[in-house]
Design a protein around this motif. Structure first.
Motif, PDB file in Angstrom:
ATOM      1  N   LEU A  62      75.620 -54.603 -19.194  1.00 27.91           N
ATOM      2  CA  LEU A  62      76.418 -55.828 -19.195  1.00 27.91           C
ATOM      3  C   LEU A  62      75.699 -57.049 -18.615  1.00 27.91           C
ATOM      4  N   GLU A  63      75.030 -56.852 -17.487  1.00 27.28           N
ATOM      5  CA  GLU A  63      74.378 -57.994 -16.853  1.00 27.28           C
ATOM      6  C   GLU A  63      73.252 -58.531 -17.725  1.00 27.28           C
ATOM      7  N   GLU A 105      83.996 -57.802 -13.530  1.00 23.21           N
ATOM      8  CA  GLU A 105      84.629 -58.643 -12.494  1.00 23.21           C
ATOM      9  C   GLU A 105      83.592 -59.504 -11.778  1.00 23.21           C
ATOM     10  N   GLN A 106      82.462 -58.890 -11.453  1.00 22.95           N
ATOM     11  CA  GLN A 106      81.400 -59.643 -10.776  1.00 22.95           C
ATOM     12  C   GLN A 106      80.921 -60.808 -11.634  1.00 22.95           C
ATOM     13  N   LEU A 107      80.695 -60.535 -12.915  1.00 21.89           N
ATOM     14  CA  LEU A 107      80.220 -61.599 -13.807  1.00 21.89           C
ATOM     15  C   LEU A 107      81.265 -62.708 -13.916  1.00 21.89           C
ATOM     16  N   ALA A 108      82.551 -62.311 -14.011  1.00 23.83           N
ATOM     17  CA  ALA A 108      83.621 -63.304 -14.154  1.00 23.83           C
ATOM     18  C   ALA A 108      83.738 -64.159 -12.901  1.00 23.83           C
ATOM     19  N   GLU A 109      83.466 -63.552 -11.758  1.00 27.81           N
ATOM     20  CA  GLU A 109      83.532 -64.323 -10.502  1.00 27.81           C
ATOM     21  C   GLU A 109      82.399 -65.330 -10.406  1.00 27.81           C
ATOM     22  N   SER A 110      81.218 -64.909 -10.881  1.00 23.25           N
ATOM     23  CA  SER A 110      80.052 -65.780 -10.717  1.00 23.25           C
ATOM     24  C   SER A 110      79.965 -66.865 -11.789  1.00 23.25           C
ATOM     25  N   SER A 162      82.493 -69.060 -14.606  1.00 29.74           N
ATOM     26  CA  SER A 162      83.859 -69.262 -15.096  1.00 29.74           C
ATOM     27  C   SER A 162      83.926 -69.138 -16.620  1.00 29.74           C
ATOM     28  N   ARG A 163      82.770 -69.109 -17.277  1.00 28.70           N
ATOM     29  CA  ARG A 163      82.781 -68.955 -18.737  1.00 28.70           C
ATOM     30  C   ARG A 163      82.970 -67.502 -19.142  1.00 28.70           C
ATOM     31  N   VAL A 164      82.944 -66.612 -18.143  1.00 27.61           N
ATOM     32  CA  VAL A 164      83.109 -65.184 -18.451  1.00 27.61           C
ATOM     33  C   VAL A 164      84.534 -64.754 -18.119  1.00 27.61           C
ATOM     34  N   GLN A 165      85.150 -64.085 -19.085  1.00 26.12           N
ATOM     35  CA  GLN A 165      86.492 -63.537 -18.859  1.00 26.12           C
ATOM     36  C   GLN A 165      86.450 -62.029 -19.057  1.00 26.12           C
TER      37      GLN A 165
END
Ligand code: UDP
Ligand code: MG
Length: 331
Positions: A16-17, A52-57, A59-62
């Motif tokens: 994912l990352e 969740e980590q990506l979405a936190e870092s 805002s374009r990620v949901q």
């Protein structure tokens, strides 16, 4: 123009990352306004925590997390519901689809098509996947008239209005272009680089061949006969019914004649296999016609819920005359 990427995720934590990084790089390089929706389809590994980590870092990620594993079509559907872009991409989470192809998809889209499907011309998958896939593609193209080399490719892009007209369920995600084409949307194709799976393993086994074939029959029926099921079922029913009827009539006549003519051996219907085949045909014909009427009943019942047509453009009418008046040339 904003683009969205909808990515179904089923146990793909390691990828994912990296995938996010690649999308971000492409977005930056080409100056796109973009967002990503990761749909966790009931993963049992670390995928959701990564999302969740990506979405936190950023805002374009949901992230959307399904309660259990519902399958790729359901996951995509959940993603389409929240994606914001006017152009929606779907790509697999396993890094097999290369985000650097996104600009090529957009180039084809600009030629005036509404759906662009990827074509993994050179595939990095085992032979037992590639072989059946070739046959499957040829069958889908012939039966549906939507000629694509790679219907199975998960890397595709769409104008978002399409999803207002198409309901996805089961494993019909492979057939979105076919379903869209049946409503008049234009479909194009672009060759994409395909990469070998680096992490995890494929979520589909050989069972996909049988399921894919059954889905193909469903899609053939849905795209050709959704509004007129009796034309298919009834046609088959009438053929059975009339051939059965003709055989029974012929046999009956023969029986009567053979009993009246001393030179002929009298025919006893119950001794002839063909008599039973004829009865079977009669019954089958009746059943097919009944099934056709039931299907028509359901179609009639649902007619209000889904429009049987798809509008491309409007001209004139209220909107246009309002605009004219605003410009002061309406009177
Ligand atoms: N996938 C999913 N739900 C499922 C099965 C698969 O969301 O029930 C996702 C999976 O995580 C991947 C994509 O669908 O992102 C394609 O799956 P896979 O790579 O296993 O298919 P293949 O490339 O082998 O055809
Ligand atoms: Mg894959």
């Amino acid at each position: 123009m904003k683009i969205s990427a909808v990515i179904p995720v089923y146990n793909e934590a390691e990828s994912l990352e990296l995938l996010y990084g690649e999308i971000q790089a492409v977005g930056q390089e080409h100056g796109y306004e973009w967002d990503v929706v990761f749909v966790d389809d009931g993963s049992t590994d670390d995928s959701w925590r990564k999302i969740e980590q990506l979405a936190e870092s950023d805002s374009r990620v949901q992230g959307v997390r399904l309660r259990r594993n519902f399958g790729k079509a359901a996951a995509l559907s959940a993603g389409f519901d929240v994606a914001q872009g006017e152009i929606v991409f779907t790509l697999d989470a396993d890094l097999q689809d290369d985000p650097h192809e996104i600009p090529h998809f957009l180039e084809v889209l600009e030629t005036g098509v509404d759906v662009v499907s990827g074509w993994k011309k050179v595939r990095h998958d085992p032979w037992h996947k590639v072989g059946p896939s070739r046959v499957f593609n040829a069958m889908v193209s012939t039966l549906t008239g939507v000629r694509l080399h790679d219907h199975n490719c998960g890397f595709k892009c769409y104008r978002r209005e399409i999803f207002e007209e198409i309901d996805l369920y089961g494993e019909l995600h492979r057939f979105i272009p076919v379903l869209a084409a049946a409503r008049g949307w234009r479909v194009g194709e672009v060759v994409v680089q395909h990469r070998a799976r680096e992490f995890g393993h494929s979520k589909y086994g050989v069972g996909r061949i049988v399921k894919g074939f059954l889905d193909l029959l469903t899609v053939y029926f849905l795209t050709g006969f959704r509004q007129r099921p009796q034309h298919l079922l009834g046609a088959a029913g009438l053929i059975c019914f009339f051939s059965g009827g003709a055989l029974v009539a012929g046999l009956t006549a023969w029986r009567v004649v053979s009993h009246l003519t001393p030179a002929l051996e009298p025919l006893h219907l119950h001794e002839r296999a063909i008599f039973y085949y004829s009865l079977t045909l009669l019954l089958l014909g009746g059943q097919l016609l009944t099934a056709g009427f039931l299907a028509e009943l359901m179609t009639a019942h649902r007619a209000r819920e889904q429009r049987s047509y798809s509008i491309k453009q409007h001209a004139g009418g209220e909107d246009a005359s309002n605009q004219k008046q605003e410009r002061g040339d309406g009177n």
